[in-house]
Design an enzyme around this catalytic site. Structure first.
Site, PDB file in Angstrom:
ATOM      1  N   LYS A 121       0.839  -1.210   0.000  1.00  0.00           N
ATOM      2  CA  LYS A 121       0.000   0.000   0.000  1.00  0.00           C
ATOM      3  C   LYS A 121       0.874   1.260   0.000  1.00  0.00           C
ATOM      4  O   LYS A 121       0.675   2.171  -0.809  1.00  0.00           O
ATOM      5  CB  LYS A 121      -0.885   0.009   1.256  1.00  0.00           C
ATOM      6  CG  LYS A 121      -1.539   1.343   1.562  1.00  0.00           C
ATOM      7  CD  LYS A 121      -2.381   1.289   2.816  1.00  0.00           C
ATOM      8  CE  LYS A 121      -1.675   1.727   4.069  1.00  0.00           C
ATOM      9  NZ  LYS A 121      -1.479   3.180   4.222  1.00  0.00           N
ATOM     10  N   ASN A 122       1.857   1.279   0.909  1.00  0.00           N
ATOM     11  CA  ASN A 122       2.628   2.513   1.096  1.00  0.00           C
ATOM     12  C   ASN A 122       3.525   2.826  -0.092  1.00  0.00           C
ATOM     13  O   ASN A 122       4.000   3.955  -0.226  1.00  0.00           O
ATOM     14  CB  ASN A 122       3.457   2.435   2.380  1.00  0.00           C
ATOM     15  CG  ASN A 122       2.564   2.532   3.612  1.00  0.00           C
ATOM     16  OD1 ASN A 122       1.370   2.810   3.489  1.00  0.00           O
ATOM     17  ND2 ASN A 122       3.143   2.297   4.782  1.00  0.00           N
ATOM     18  N   ARG A 177      -4.247  10.839   4.283  1.00  0.00           N
ATOM     19  CA  ARG A 177      -3.109  11.741   4.416  1.00  0.00           C
ATOM     20  C   ARG A 177      -2.120  11.579   3.264  1.00  0.00           C
ATOM     21  O   ARG A 177      -1.499  12.553   2.815  1.00  0.00           O
ATOM     22  CB  ARG A 177      -2.429  11.427   5.752  1.00  0.00           C
ATOM     23  CG  ARG A 177      -1.152  12.142   5.988  1.00  0.00           C
ATOM     24  CD  ARG A 177      -0.501  11.632   7.255  1.00  0.00           C
ATOM     25  NE  ARG A 177       0.909  11.968   7.263  1.00  0.00           N
ATOM     26  CZ  ARG A 177       1.399  13.129   7.655  1.00  0.00           C
ATOM     27  NH1 ARG A 177       0.593  14.048   8.085  1.00  0.00           N
ATOM     28  NH2 ARG A 177       2.682  13.367   7.624  1.00  0.00           N
ATOM     29  N   CYS A 221      -5.552   8.308   8.840  1.00  0.00           N
ATOM     30  CA  CYS A 221      -5.574   7.455  10.029  1.00  0.00           C
ATOM     31  C   CYS A 221      -5.420   8.310  11.290  1.00  0.00           C
ATOM     32  O   CYS A 221      -4.574   9.209  11.343  1.00  0.00           O
ATOM     33  CB  CYS A 221      -4.398   6.484   9.948  1.00  0.00           C
ATOM     34  SG  CYS A 221      -4.805   4.798  10.267  1.00  0.00           S
ATOM     35  N   ARG A 225       0.554  14.151  13.112  1.00  0.00           N
ATOM     36  CA  ARG A 225       1.056  13.869  11.753  1.00  0.00           C
ATOM     37  C   ARG A 225       1.210  15.148  10.934  1.00  0.00           C
ATOM     38  O   ARG A 225       0.530  15.363   9.942  1.00  0.00           O
ATOM     39  CB  ARG A 225       0.157  12.852  11.053  1.00  0.00           C
ATOM     40  CG  ARG A 225      -0.045  11.619  11.863  1.00  0.00           C
ATOM     41  CD  ARG A 225      -0.690  10.510  11.078  1.00  0.00           C
ATOM     42  NE  ARG A 225       0.261   9.864  10.170  1.00  0.00           N
ATOM     43  CZ  ARG A 225      -0.026   8.770   9.489  1.00  0.00           C
ATOM     44  NH1 ARG A 225      -1.194   8.221   9.588  1.00  0.00           N
ATOM     45  NH2 ARG A 225       0.873   8.227   8.694  1.00  0.00           N
ATOM     46  N   ILE A 260       3.146  18.127   8.599  1.00  0.00           N
ATOM     47  CA  ILE A 260       3.938  18.043   7.361  1.00  0.00           C
ATOM     48  C   ILE A 260       4.981  19.168   7.303  1.00  0.00           C
ATOM     49  O   ILE A 260       5.388  19.585   6.227  1.00  0.00           O
ATOM     50  CB  ILE A 260       3.061  18.010   6.090  1.00  0.00           C
ATOM     51  CG1 ILE A 260       2.201  19.265   5.958  1.00  0.00           C
ATOM     52  CG2 ILE A 260       2.211  16.778   6.001  1.00  0.00           C
ATOM     53  CD1 ILE A 260       1.694  19.446   4.529  1.00  0.00           C
ATOM     54  N   ASP A 261       5.395  19.612   8.517  1.00  0.00           N
ATOM     55  CA  ASP A 261       6.367  20.711   8.553  1.00  0.00           C
ATOM     56  C   ASP A 261       7.691  20.346   7.879  1.00  0.00           C
ATOM     57  O   ASP A 261       8.333  21.190   7.241  1.00  0.00           O
ATOM     58  CB  ASP A 261       6.606  21.156  10.007  1.00  0.00           C
ATOM     59  CG  ASP A 261       7.014  20.010  10.903  1.00  0.00           C
ATOM     60  OD1 ASP A 261       6.419  18.914  10.764  1.00  0.00           O
ATOM     61  OD2 ASP A 261       7.928  20.180  11.714  1.00  0.00           O
ATOM     62  N   ASP A 310       4.262   0.208  12.052  1.00  0.00           N
ATOM     63  CA  ASP A 310       3.091  -0.456  11.466  1.00  0.00           C
ATOM     64  C   ASP A 310       2.968  -1.917  11.896  1.00  0.00           C
ATOM     65  O   ASP A 310       1.988  -2.578  11.545  1.00  0.00           O
ATOM     66  CB  ASP A 310       3.153  -0.378   9.926  1.00  0.00           C
ATOM     67  CG  ASP A 310       2.854   1.031   9.417  1.00  0.00           C
ATOM     68  OD1 ASP A 310       2.419   1.869  10.213  1.00  0.00           O
ATOM     69  OD2 ASP A 310       3.059   1.275   8.210  1.00  0.00           O
ATOM     70  N   VAL A 354       7.589   6.611  16.921  1.00  0.00           N
ATOM     71  CA  VAL A 354       7.299   7.224  15.620  1.00  0.00           C
ATOM     72  C   VAL A 354       6.020   8.057  15.650  1.00  0.00           C
ATOM     73  O   VAL A 354       6.008   9.195  15.192  1.00  0.00           O
ATOM     74  CB  VAL A 354       7.252   6.152  14.507  1.00  0.00           C
ATOM     75  CG1 VAL A 354       6.940   6.791  13.155  1.00  0.00           C
ATOM     76  CG2 VAL A 354       8.577   5.394  14.436  1.00  0.00           C
ATOM     77  N   ARG A 405      -8.952  -0.105   4.327  1.00  0.00           N
ATOM     78  CA  ARG A 405      -8.053   0.889   3.730  1.00  0.00           C
ATOM     79  C   ARG A 405      -6.750   0.241   3.271  1.00  0.00           C
ATOM     80  O   ARG A 405      -6.150   0.697   2.294  1.00  0.00           O
ATOM     81  CB  ARG A 405      -7.697   1.973   4.767  1.00  0.00           C
ATOM     82  CG  ARG A 405      -8.785   3.001   5.003  1.00  0.00           C
ATOM     83  CD  ARG A 405      -8.236   4.136   5.862  1.00  0.00           C
ATOM     84  NE  ARG A 405      -6.877   4.437   5.435  1.00  0.00           N
ATOM     85  CZ  ARG A 405      -5.867   4.702   6.242  1.00  0.00           C
ATOM     86  NH1 ARG A 405      -6.035   4.752   7.530  1.00  0.00           N
ATOM     87  NH2 ARG A 405      -4.666   4.952   5.763  1.00  0.00           N
TER      88      ARG A 405
HETATM   89  C1  UD1 Z   1       4.387   6.475   6.365  1.00  0.00           C
HETATM   90  C2  UD1 Z   1       3.441   5.307   6.171  1.00  0.00           C
HETATM   91  C3  UD1 Z   1       2.922   4.804   7.507  1.00  0.00           C
HETATM   92  C4  UD1 Z   1       4.088   4.485   8.429  1.00  0.00           C
HETATM   93  C5  UD1 Z   1       5.027   5.683   8.532  1.00  0.00           C
HETATM   94  C6  UD1 Z   1       6.276   5.389   9.342  1.00  0.00           C
HETATM   95  C7  UD1 Z   1       2.429   5.796   4.033  1.00  0.00           C
HETATM   96  C8  UD1 Z   1       1.184   6.102   3.281  1.00  0.00           C
HETATM   97  N1  UD1 Z   1       2.315   5.724   5.360  1.00  0.00           N
HETATM   98  O1  UD1 Z   1       3.611   7.532   6.938  1.00  0.00           O
HETATM   99  O2  UD1 Z   1       2.154   3.624   7.279  1.00  0.00           O
HETATM  100  O3  UD1 Z   1       3.579   4.195   9.705  1.00  0.00           O
HETATM  101  O4  UD1 Z   1       5.454   6.087   7.219  1.00  0.00           O
HETATM  102  O5  UD1 Z   1       6.924   4.284   8.844  1.00  0.00           O
HETATM  103  O6  UD1 Z   1       3.480   5.581   3.455  1.00  0.00           O
HETATM  104  N2  UD1 Z   1       6.327  14.125  11.004  1.00  0.00           N
HETATM  105  C9  UD1 Z   1       6.415  15.456  11.355  1.00  0.00           C
HETATM  106  N3  UD1 Z   1       6.538  16.376  10.357  1.00  0.00           N
HETATM  107  C10 UD1 Z   1       6.562  16.020   9.044  1.00  0.00           C
HETATM  108  C11 UD1 Z   1       6.467  14.656   8.681  1.00  0.00           C
HETATM  109  C12 UD1 Z   1       6.353  13.719   9.698  1.00  0.00           C
HETATM  110  O7  UD1 Z   1       6.414  15.807  12.520  1.00  0.00           O
HETATM  111  O8  UD1 Z   1       6.684  16.901   8.179  1.00  0.00           O
HETATM  112  C13 UD1 Z   1       6.200  13.134  12.070  1.00  0.00           C
HETATM  113  C14 UD1 Z   1       4.870  12.393  12.005  1.00  0.00           C
HETATM  114  O9  UD1 Z   1       3.860  13.105  12.692  1.00  0.00           O
HETATM  115  C15 UD1 Z   1       5.242  11.100  12.680  1.00  0.00           C
HETATM  116  C16 UD1 Z   1       6.699  10.874  12.253  1.00  0.00           C
HETATM  117  O10 UD1 Z   1       7.185  12.137  11.855  1.00  0.00           O
HETATM  118  O11 UD1 Z   1       5.201  11.260  14.075  1.00  0.00           O
HETATM  119  C17 UD1 Z   1       6.883   9.883  11.109  1.00  0.00           C
HETATM  120  O12 UD1 Z   1       6.122  10.294   9.996  1.00  0.00           O
HETATM  121  P1  UD1 Z   1       6.438   9.824   8.505  1.00  0.00           P
HETATM  122  O13 UD1 Z   1       7.655   8.954   8.492  1.00  0.00           O
HETATM  123  O14 UD1 Z   1       6.427  11.027   7.659  1.00  0.00           O
HETATM  124  O15 UD1 Z   1       5.185   8.910   8.186  1.00  0.00           O
HETATM  125  P2  UD1 Z   1       4.193   9.015   6.982  1.00  0.00           P
HETATM  126  O16 UD1 Z   1       4.952   9.256   5.723  1.00  0.00           O
HETATM  127  O17 UD1 Z   1       3.058   9.896   7.321  1.00  0.00           O
END
Ligand code: UD1
Length: 427
Positions: free
Chosen positions: A22-23, A93, A117, A122, A124-125, A306, A328, A398
Site C-alpha cells: 500500500k505505502n 493523508r 488514520c 502527523r 507536514i512541517d 506499522d 514514531v 483501507r
Molecule cells: C508512512 C506510512 C505509515 C508508516 C510511517 C512510518 C504511508 C502512506 N504511510 O507515513 O504507514 O507508519 O510512514 O513508517 O506511506 N512528522 C512530522 N513532520 C513532518 C512529517 C512527519 O512531525 O513533516 C512526524 C509524524 O507526525 C510522525 C513521524 O514524523 O510522528 C513519522 O512520519 P512519517 O515517516 O512522515 O510517516 P508518513 O509518511 O506519514
C-alpha cells in the site's frame, strides 16, 4: 454497519500470498504525474486507499483505468490541475504525496491540510521546510497549502529532523527536474522509498543512494512513462506472520522479500517463534510459550511502527512482562484499550506500554481504532475464547485486500456481518 466476527480457538494453517505494498503503490501512483503519458502499475493492491489515490489523480485530470484486479494504467498526459480538494485529502493523508510531483511538473500546487488514520498530529512541517530549501514558497489559506516555485526548483541540501517517509518521498519527487543536485540527509530508508526511486530511475530520473540515509537527486529533463510492479507488502506479510505466531500452527506467507522484515523476524525468533526463510516467503510456527521481549519502534531498518499493534497482541500472551516503546507516532496505543476488553493487562505510560502477559484472551465487542490496530484485534480474536466482533472495519479495508477471505483460506472461522444500525427510537 458491517463488522468482522471471529470465532476463536480453531486451528489455522496454510499459505497466504500478500499483495503489493500500500505505502509504495500510493506514492508510485502520485509519481506518474512526473511522466506525462501512460504508466502501467502492476501488483497494485485492490484496497480503499488506492481507490482514493485514483480519485485524486482523476481530479487532477489523469485517466485511471483498471486493466485487471491488480494492474492500473494511468494516463497523466492531460493532467491540467494542481489542486487537490479537502474531501480527498481528509480521507487519506497520503494524498499529500502529489505535492512534490505537482511542483516538479507545474511549479505550483494547492493541497488541503491532511487527515487520514487517526494516529496523532502527523504534521507536514518537514515536507514544507525541505521544499522551501529548494525554492518553494508557501502560503496557507483557509486550510489549503498554496505552494509555488516562481523561480523554479533549485537543488540544495536538506537535512531532515527525523527520517520521515512522506517528507523523503515528496522531496525526491519534487527535485527530479530541479536545477543541479538535491541532497536529502537523514532520509528515510524504507523499502518503499527504494521502490519509488527505482521507478523514477526507470522513467529517466537520476537518483542515487535510495535505501541509505543520504539520497542524491541530480535534476534531469522530461521523464517517460514505464511499466513497473509494486514491491510486496512487508506489513501485510508481517501481519500474517504474526497470525501464524499467535495461533502456533505453520503459516507460509508468500510474495515479499523477507529482508524487508529483518528486525521483525529476528524479534519474533527471540519470542520463541520458528521462522523458516525462503527467497520470497517465510513459514512461521510456534511450539512453545511466547517469551517476553522489549521492542521499540523506529524508522527502517528499526522495528516498524506499522507492526507495533500486531506485536503487542503476541506479547499480551507472553510468559512475563514486556515494554513496547512507540517512537514514531503519538496516539498509536489506542488499540491497547480495545485489547484490554479482551482480557489483556497493559498499562500505558506516555509512549511506553507495559504489557503483562496473561494466560488467554476472551472474545469481546471491540472497535478498530486505526488500520493496523484493527487487523491486530482480528488477530487477537483468532485465539480468544468465544466470539470477537470488530467494528469500524473500514480502517482495515483501507490497507488489507480481502483480509477476511485470506484468513478464511487459512481455515479461520471468520466472516463479515452486516448488522442493523441501532434504533434509538428517535424518528
Ligand atoms: C508512512 C506510512 C505509515 C508508516 C510511517 C512510518 C504511508 C502512506 N504511510 O507515513 O504507514 O507508519 O510512514 O513508517 O506511506 N512528522 C512530522 N513532520 C513532518 C512529517 C512527519 O512531525 O513533516 C512526524 C509524524 O507526525 C510522525 C513521524 O514524523 O510522528 C513519522 O512520519 P512519517 O515517516 O512522515 O510517516 P508518513 O509518511 O506519514
Amino acid at each position: 454497519m458491517e463488522v468482522i466476527s471471529v470465532e476463536g480457538g480453531h486451528p489455522i494453517t496454510g499459505t497466504v500470498t500478500v499483495e503489493g505494498a500500500k505505502n509504495s503503490a500510493l506514492k508510485l501512483m502520485a509519481a506518474t504525474i512526473l511522466a506525462p503519458g501512460v504508466t502501467t502499475l502492476k501488483n497494485v493492491p485492490n484496497i480503499a486507499d488506492v481507490h482514493v489515490m485514483g480519485k485524486v489523480l482523476k481530479e487532477l485530470g489523469a485517466t485511471v483505468e483498471v486493466v485487471d484486479e491488480h494492474t492500473l494504467s494511468i494516463d497523466t498526459s492531460a493532467v491540467n490541475s494542481w489542486e487537490t480538494p479537502y474531501s480527498l485529502v481528509a480521507q487519506m493523508r497520503a494524498s499529500t504525496a502529489v505535492l512534490g510531483p505537482l511542483l516538479a511538473r507545474f511549479g505550483k500546487a494547492i493541497v488541503a491540510m491532511p487527515g487520514g488514520c487517526n494516529i496523532g498530529a502527523r504534521k507536514i512541517d518537514m515536507h514544507i521546510l525541505g521544499l522551501q530549501a529548494l525554492g518553494v514558497e508557501f502560503d496557507v489559506d483557509h486550510g489549503d497549502i498554496h505552494a509555488s516555485a516562481p523561480h523554479g526548483l533549485v537543488g540544495s541540501t536538506v537535512t531532515l529532523d527525523f527520517a520521515s517517509v512522506g517528507a523523503t518521498e515528496n522531496l525526491i519527487m519534487a527535485s527530479v527536474h530541479a536545477k543541479g543536485t538535491t541532497v536529502i540527509d537523514n532520509a528515510a530508508r524504507e523499502p518503499e522509498i527504494v521502490d519509488l526511486a527505482n521507478m523514477l530511475n526507470e522513467m529517466g530520473a537520476n537518483i542515487e543512494g535510495a535505501g541509505s540515509p543520504v539520497i542524491e537527486i541530480h535534476g534531469v529533463g522530461e521523464l517517460h512513462p514505464v511499466t513497473h510492479a509494486v514491491v510486496g507488502d512487508r506489513i501485510e506479510a508481517g501481519t500474517f506472520v504474526a497470525v501464524g505466531g499467535i495461533v502456533g500452527q505453520p503459516v507460509t506467507v508468500r510474495g515479499f522479500d523477507p529482508n524487508h522484515l529483518g528486525l521483525v523476524l529476528r524479534k519474533y525468533e527471540q519470542m520463541g517463534l520458528t521462522i523458516e526463510r525462503g527467497e520470497r516467503e517465510v513459514t512461521v510456527s510456534r511450539s512453545r510459550d511466547i517469551m517476553p521481549i522489549d521492542i521499540q519502534t523506529l524508522p527502517f531498518p528499526g522495528f516498524p511502527t506499522d507492526m507495533q499493534a500486531q506485536t503487542m497482541c503476541l506479547l499480551a500472551l507472553a510468559k512475563g512482562t514486556c515494554i513496547i516503546t512507540e517512537n514514531v507516532f503519538e496516539n498509536r496505543f489506542m488499540f491497547a484499550s480495545e485489547l484490554q476488553r479482551m482480557g489483556s493487562n497493559i498499562v500505558i505510560q506516555g509512549h511506553h506500554a507495559v504489557v503483562h502477559g496473561v494466560e488467554g484472551l476472551s472474545g469481546a465487542e471491540v472497535r478498530s481504532p486505526d488500520l493496523r490496530g484493527g487487523a491486530a484485534l482480528v488477530m487477537a480474536g483468532l485465539v480468544a475464547d468465544g466470539i470477537t466482533t470488530v467494528s469500524d472495519i473500514y480502517h482495515i479495508d483501507r490497507g488489507y485486500e480481502r483480509f477476511v477471505e485470506k484468513l478464511q483460506s487459512l481455515s479461520a472461522r471468520i466472516s463479515r456481518v452486516v448488522i442493523p444500525t441501532p434504533d434509538f427510537g428517535v424518528s
